[in-house]
Design an enzyme around this catalytic site. Structure first.
Site, PDB file in Angstrom:
ATOM      1  N   PHE A  31     -17.398 109.378 -34.632  1.00 35.91           N
ATOM      2  CA  PHE A  31     -18.553 110.219 -34.332  1.00 35.91           C
ATOM      3  C   PHE A  31     -18.192 111.708 -34.316  1.00 35.91           C
ATOM      4  CE2 PHE A  31     -21.275 111.599 -30.470  1.00 35.91           C
ATOM      5  CZ  PHE A  31     -22.235 112.181 -31.287  1.00 35.91           C
ATOM      6  N   TYR A 172      -8.386 103.839 -19.411  1.00 39.18           N
ATOM      7  CA  TYR A 172      -8.708 104.794 -20.485  1.00 39.18           C
ATOM      8  C   TYR A 172      -8.366 106.213 -20.046  1.00 39.18           C
ATOM      9  CZ  TYR A 172     -11.751 108.010 -23.068  1.00 39.18           C
ATOM     10  OH  TYR A 172     -12.252 109.073 -23.779  1.00 39.18           O
TER      11      TYR A 172
END
Length: 355
Positions: A31, A172
């Site tokens: 993206f 993460y």
């Protein structure tokens, strides 16, 4: 004889070869990487993309992004894993980038609880390979993606780059904080100029299917309920994609330099011992999740069926960026209003998926 500095050597090389300034971008089928590559190509850069085309989400969307970029004669691409150091090094040696923008990696807070090893391999091992290659090539500037998630359990808002960040609440986020630490060590040891970005909830056309805006829009159009966590009492600093990549473009020229006297201006995240800086890129405007849903409903002209749920593990209640440093470095600040940005995404979504 005094050896030329890194910057002088690269400047001489570009003049001799008479080529466009070259930027190597990892994650160009993703993206953010797609939008950044598109912008830089329009601004006259030569871009080499590197992407693994993993199946974390619909590969066809990634392939379509790359196909659009390949219409520009100054774009080249390699399909490969960040963990493949031999391939990565061969490609970079051939392209000889002036600047590297490292955006690729395994994304998603929730998926990091299902498959943490993929984050270890892509985000840490892959980023180590980028650091090694950047140092070997003596690039002018290495810019790397981090995340607002590194602020973790911090409670003081808005988040500032100079805040202490030791309380990550997802794996993460932990991998991204690890990358920041690794990059600082390379900057200190080898004089490699590094800028780390901390992104805040990026959205817009061509966005990822695992992100809330995509999922909500798709579900509402299909008449399916949407899951709203913490009963909608969450806040995010939504950052429109065009604003984000414009900021990255401007930061390419804001190369950090190690202060000779070790003194750093107040509010600057520049390291006192390395050419290294962290920069928030956000809209500096926190939006309540329920207001975000309202904006989607208003644009679609459809009321959603809402399924209210408790907070998920690894998630945070609020993100809100102080972007004074970005403004001072670039004289630029993201400004797209959430309703305008949501409208642009939905226009793209309905056109792309014919809904």
């Amino acid at each position: 004889m005094v050896a030329p500095s890194r910057g002088q050597a690269l400047s001489r090389r570009r003049k001799k070869e008479k080529v466009l300034k070259r930027v190597f971008i990892t994650g160009t089928a993703g993206f953010i990487g797609f939008h950044l590559a598109k912008l830089l190509l329009a601004e006259g850069f030569a871009v080499h993309g590197y992407d693994a085309m993993t199946d974390y989400y619909d590969v066809r969307l990634k392939e379509r992004r790359h196909a659009m970029l390949q219409q520009n004669e100054h774009f080249q691409a390699t399909i490969g894993m960040l963990e493949d150091a031999d391939l990565l090094n061969r490609v970079m040696e051939d392209f000889r980038p002036d600047v590297i923008v490292h955006l690729a990696g395994q994304a998603g807070v929730r998926y990091s609880m299902e498959n943490p090893r993929s984050y270890l391999e892509s985000n840490i091992v892959g980023s180590f390979n980028i650091l090694e290659a950047a140092n070997q090539l003596k690039v002018e500037h290495l810019l790397m993606a981090s995340t607002s998630s590194v602020y973790g359990a911090n409670e003081v808002q808005p988040f500032r780059e100079t805040d202490k960040v030791d309380l990550q609440v997802s794996f993460y986020a932990a991998t991204k904080k690890s990358c920041e630490s690794m990059a600082h060590s390379y900057a200190h040891l080898w004089g490699l100029p590094v800028t780390m970005f901390r992104f805040f909830t990026v959205y817009g056309p061509w966005g990822r299917p695992d992100m809330a805006l995509f999922k909500f829009t798709d579900a509402i159009l299909d008449g399916r309920p949407i899951d709203i966590y913490n009963n909608g009492e969450m806040y995010r600093d939504f950052t429109y994609i065009d604003d984000l990549v414009r900021a990255i473009h401007l930061l390419i020229e804001a190369v950090p330099e190690r202060p000779e006297d070790g003194q750093v201006d107040e509010g600057d995240s520049l390291s006192p011992v390395a050419p290294y800086r962290v920069v928030n890129i956000g809209n500096s405007n926190k939006v309540r999740l329920l207001d975000f849903v309202d904006a989607i409903e208003a644009e679609l002209g459809i009321k959603a069926e809402r399924n209210y749920l408790p907070m998920q593990k690894g998630d945070v209640y609020e993100t809100y960026a102080n972007c004074d440093l970005l403004k001072s470095l670039t004289d630029y600040a993201p400004k797209t209003d959430i309703r305008a940005g949501v409208g642009k995404f939905i226009h793209w979504f309905r056109d792309y998926y014919d809904k």
